[in-house]
Design an enzyme around this catalytic site. Sequence first.
Site, PDB file in Angstrom:
ATOM      1  N   ASN A  39     -11.419  -5.850 -16.299  1.00  0.00           N
ATOM      2  CA  ASN A  39     -10.494  -6.956 -15.789  1.00  0.00           C
ATOM      3  C   ASN A  39     -11.391  -8.097 -15.408  1.00  0.00           C
ATOM      4  OD1 ASN A  39      -7.564  -5.978 -15.538  1.00  0.00           O
ATOM      5  ND2 ASN A  39      -8.708  -4.568 -13.925  1.00  0.00           N
ATOM      6  N   HIS A 125       3.608  -3.612  -8.317  1.00  0.00           N
ATOM      7  CA  HIS A 125       2.414  -2.653  -8.553  1.00  0.00           C
ATOM      8  C   HIS A 125       2.579  -1.449  -7.619  1.00  0.00           C
ATOM      9  CE1 HIS A 125      -1.827  -1.505  -7.954  1.00  0.00           C
ATOM     10  NE2 HIS A 125      -1.962  -1.922  -9.234  1.00  0.00           N
ATOM     11  N   GLU A 169       4.444  -9.887  -7.667  1.00  0.00           N
ATOM     12  CA  GLU A 169       3.145 -10.153  -8.138  1.00  0.00           C
ATOM     13  C   GLU A 169       3.396 -11.704  -8.700  1.00  0.00           C
ATOM     14  OE1 GLU A 169       1.531  -7.055 -10.768  1.00  0.00           O
ATOM     15  OE2 GLU A 169       2.669  -5.516  -9.662  1.00  0.00           O
ATOM     16  N   SER A 173       0.498  -7.048 -13.885  1.00  0.00           N
ATOM     17  CA  SER A 173      -0.570  -6.465 -14.446  1.00  0.00           C
ATOM     18  C   SER A 173      -0.452  -5.556 -15.942  1.00  0.00           C
ATOM     19  CB  SER A 173      -1.343  -5.275 -13.523  1.00  0.00           C
ATOM     20  OG  SER A 173      -0.182  -4.486 -13.025  1.00  0.00           O
ATOM     21  N   ASP A 198       1.490 -11.368  -4.651  1.00  0.00           N
ATOM     22  CA  ASP A 198       0.148 -10.453  -4.934  1.00  0.00           C
ATOM     23  C   ASP A 198      -0.476 -11.139  -6.112  1.00  0.00           C
ATOM     24  OD1 ASP A 198      -1.567  -8.573  -6.044  1.00  0.00           O
ATOM     25  OD2 ASP A 198      -0.461  -6.730  -5.279  1.00  0.00           O
ATOM     26  N   HIS A 201      -3.840 -10.490 -10.305  1.00  0.00           N
ATOM     27  CA  HIS A 201      -4.496 -10.844 -11.640  1.00  0.00           C
ATOM     28  C   HIS A 201      -4.250 -12.302 -12.039  1.00  0.00           C
ATOM     29  CE1 HIS A 201      -5.040  -7.023 -13.395  1.00  0.00           C
ATOM     30  NE2 HIS A 201      -3.876  -6.440 -12.903  1.00  0.00           N
ATOM     31  N   LYS A 230     -11.303  -7.881  -9.616  1.00  0.00           N
ATOM     32  CA  LYS A 230     -10.875  -8.249 -11.110  1.00  0.00           C
ATOM     33  C   LYS A 230     -11.793  -9.535 -11.530  1.00  0.00           C
ATOM     34  CE  LYS A 230      -6.856  -5.492 -10.952  1.00  0.00           C
ATOM     35  NZ  LYS A 230      -5.884  -5.303  -9.846  1.00  0.00           N
TER      36      LYS A 230
END
Length: 376
Positions: A39, A125, A169, A173, A198, A201, A230
Amino acid sequence: MESPYKTFLDERGPLKRALSPASSRRGKGYSEFVNFSSNDALGLSMHPHLMDKAVQWMKKYGMSFSSSRLVTGDVEDIHVLEARLAAFKKSDAALILNSGFQANVSLIPALMDKNALVFSDRLNHASLQLGFQAAQIKQIRYRHLDLDHLASKLEEYKNDKRPKFIVTESVFSMDGDQVDLSRLVALKKEFNAFLYLDEAHSFGVMGKGGAGLSIAYAKEIDLVLSTFGKAAGGFGAFVCCSSVLKEYLINTCAGFIYATALPPQVFGVIEGALDILPNMDEQRLHVQSLARYFREELKAKGFDVRASTTHIVPVVLGDVEKTMQVSEALKESGVWVNAIRPPTVPKESSRLRFSIMASHDKKDIDHILNVLEKFA
Ligand SMILES: *Cc1c(COP(=O)(O)O)cnc(C)c1O
């Protein structure tokens, strides 16, 4: 671009990232692969400035703060860093937490209880799922990224007086797709719900200056979680929220209260990343355009890349065996990409999850496309 961080791996999996130069650490039983599973999208984890900052903090404060920040593990430098993070995200306040996982598991029980109405994306997640479990929440799940479905669920509970939360998110992810934040913010307002976002990413890679997608709606989202492990090349996490909410979390978030503060070096790395991230537009553009090229070529060959719009590009092959077989073929050709299988992803959606990084170039992508062609 020559890859500064090819990875040394043995047949069991990732082992150690090359320091420098890559070839000097090539030992018996190890091979060199181009890493498509990390990542570390911008290569920041190997950046000398981050290392310098880590050493600087370590020399000033030692190897550990040796207690929770509420006891003696707190210093003015951390407050300065949090103020900088808040400014970077255009938020009132920021609070650093030990990891994204720990944050989700302990923020959710601090904010919500079993009385709350929690509207949650079906693919949220694992750490969010554990947070819901810890808070004994029965989620109202909506179909992945389907905001019409979310709207209909919100409508259903419109006259319910219990507090409402929407949890999602920003970039997912395993699919690399992203939420329509403008519509989400409108829904949150219309139904007077608390929005918990969230950004694990998207922080570092997306949004103005790499500040994440939330930057466009900074004052409208109640809580944004970003992580440093990440694209920021370090470790740890932080939440952005109002100053009042920050005070509340300092007094209620178990993961903050009952855990030793991150080590000084890690705060140093965070500071170093913050110095550099805003100036990495060139790398971000390179990553985005390479990912776009990869997706388009994959689609043209008939591969299923889901709704990816980001540096995370899934190639969904469905069958576990086939996915392992393609992963193996890529490995033999010098490319490391992990096969992702259930339960990490839903049944029949086993995939290779490619993570495009600034060190990759068109040659790497064309090479992968070549190998994949046989499996189309
Ligand atoms: C990686 C990830 C986390 C966990 O963050 P860590 O800092 O690695 O513990 C949380 N949420 C999402 C969406 C993630 O992708």
